[in-house]
Design a protein around this motif. Structure first.
Motif, mmCIF file in Angstrom:
data_model
loop_
_atom_site.group_PDB
_atom_site.id
_atom_site.type_symbol
_atom_site.label_atom_id
_atom_site.label_comp_id
_atom_site.label_asym_id
_atom_site.label_seq_id
_atom_site.Cartn_x
_atom_site.Cartn_y
_atom_site.Cartn_z
ATOM 1 N N VAL A 89 -22.814 16.119 14.020
ATOM 2 C CA VAL A 89 -23.064 16.079 15.464
ATOM 3 C C VAL A 89 -24.556 15.882 15.717
ATOM 4 N N VAL A 90 -24.887 14.936 16.589
ATOM 5 C CA VAL A 90 -26.276 14.759 17.005
ATOM 6 C C VAL A 90 -26.317 14.744 18.531
ATOM 7 N N TYR A 91 -27.181 15.585 19.103
ATOM 8 C CA TYR A 91 -27.317 15.640 20.550
ATOM 9 C C TYR A 91 -28.294 14.567 21.015
ATOM 10 N N SER A 92 -28.201 14.200 22.274
ATOM 11 C CA SER A 92 -29.041 13.125 22.796
ATOM 12 C C SER A 92 -30.515 13.515 22.759
ATOM 13 N N LEU A 93 -31.350 12.494 22.595
ATOM 14 C CA LEU A 93 -32.789 12.739 22.548
ATOM 15 C C LEU A 93 -33.297 13.291 23.867
ATOM 16 N N LYS A 94 -32.728 12.854 24.996
ATOM 17 C CA LYS A 94 -33.170 13.362 26.294
ATOM 18 C C LYS A 94 -33.026 14.876 26.359
ATOM 19 N N ASN A 145 -30.730 2.273 17.664
ATOM 20 C CA ASN A 145 -29.854 3.440 17.565
ATOM 21 C C ASN A 145 -30.073 4.282 18.818
ATOM 22 N N GLU A 146 -29.098 4.268 19.712
ATOM 23 C CA GLU A 146 -29.274 4.913 21.014
ATOM 24 C C GLU A 146 -29.491 6.411 20.895
ATOM 25 N N ALA A 147 -28.823 7.065 19.928
ATOM 26 C CA ALA A 147 -28.910 8.523 19.803
ATOM 27 C C ALA A 147 -30.333 8.990 19.515
ATOM 28 N N ILE A 148 -31.080 8.220 18.723
ATOM 29 C CA ILE A 148 -32.444 8.621 18.376
ATOM 30 C C ILE A 148 -33.482 7.762 19.095
ATOM 31 N N ARG A 149 -33.039 6.812 19.905
ATOM 32 C CA ARG A 149 -33.904 5.900 20.653
ATOM 33 C C ARG A 149 -34.917 5.218 19.741
#
Length: 259
Positions: free
Chosen positions: A70-75, A152-156
């Motif tokens: 699981v990875v949470y959004s960078l925001k 990679n959108e999750a880590i921008r």
């Protein structure tokens, strides 16, 4: 938990997250009573939290996401422990001298390292982070190299074969890596395999490997092992780090710097 109706949405969602951490699953009707808000408000909060990777929507409510992949959004991560991350970033920036080449990884702490480096002169900064590149785009005295790849959108940021091929053209003095988890048993870990492979190549190209991670990351582990502790020169973390975990990390010879 009553009386949160007038609070900002971010504060209300923090309370929802605490509830889910205690119960794993939360239903709209329950949280309406707990928070004294409407069902529409709770459903809207669940939708936002699902977009951040925090929860999975289920019939009538939401379940907390957890696990090594699981990875949470960078925001979301950008708002967590801001003062601690700022101190960590400044300590990392203090390591860099004129003439050095630096790689700044993706992540909320890494972005703050970019901000802390803005006053440096005659250094070259490579980054695969879209946000860090934006921070440094107007910095005087810094040569900025944007590393290409698949977004990679999750880590921008950019990862993948194009990224690793490009990185191997350079020899880097300091690499500042972000970590989702780091512990004595597994070393540095992240949830995303493409991000992990990019980091592994970066480590091979760097003279000094520094992990910048707030205390909440210590003692946790995720799906992909990036590096064992002997491959890491130093971990820069904040002074709220658990003393037992710090000693375990130091046992293998890795320097742990508390700020």
């Amino acid at each position: 938990m009553k009386g949160l109706a007038a609070m900002k949405a971010s504060a209300r969602r923090e309370e929802i997250l605490k509830y889910l951490q205690a119960h794993q699953t939360g239903y709209t009707a329950e949280l309406c009573r707990e928070l004294d808000v409407s069902a529409m408000t709770i459903r809207r909060d669940f939708e936002v939290m699902a977009g951040q990777g925090l929860v999975t929507l289920i019939r009538g409510g939401a379940a907390l996401n957890h696990g090594t992949s699981v990875v949470y959004s960078l925001k979301l991560r950008q708002t967590h422990l801001p003062l601690e991350k700022q101190r960590i970033a400044q300590r990392c920036a203090d390591m860099v001298c004129e003439g050095n080449s630096v790689f700044i990884d993706c992540g909320s702490t890494a972005e703050r390292i970019g901000e802390a480096l803005r006053g440096k002169k005659n250094i070259t900064v490579l980054t695969n982070s879209l946000d860090t590149a934006q921070v440094l785009s107007t910095a005087k005295g810094i040569k900025l190299i944007m590393v290409p790849g698949e977004f990679n959108e999750a880590i921008r940021g950019f990862t993948g074969l194009l990224t690793t091929d490009f990185i191997q053209r350079f020899r880097i003095d300091y690499i500042f890596l972000g970590a989702n988890g780091i512990d004595a048993s597994h070393g540095m870990t992240v949830p995303d395999y493409a991000d992990a492979e990019t980091k592994r190549v970066l480590i091979r190209q760097s003279r000094h490997v520094i992990v910048a991670a707030d205390h909440a990351k210590l003692g946790s582990s995720y799906f992909e092992i990036v590096a064992r502790l002997p491959e890491i020169e130093a971990i820069v973390t904040d002074s709220d780090a658990d003393e037992t975990i710090v000693q375990e990390l130091r046992a293998d010879g890795t320097e742990v710097i508390l700020v």
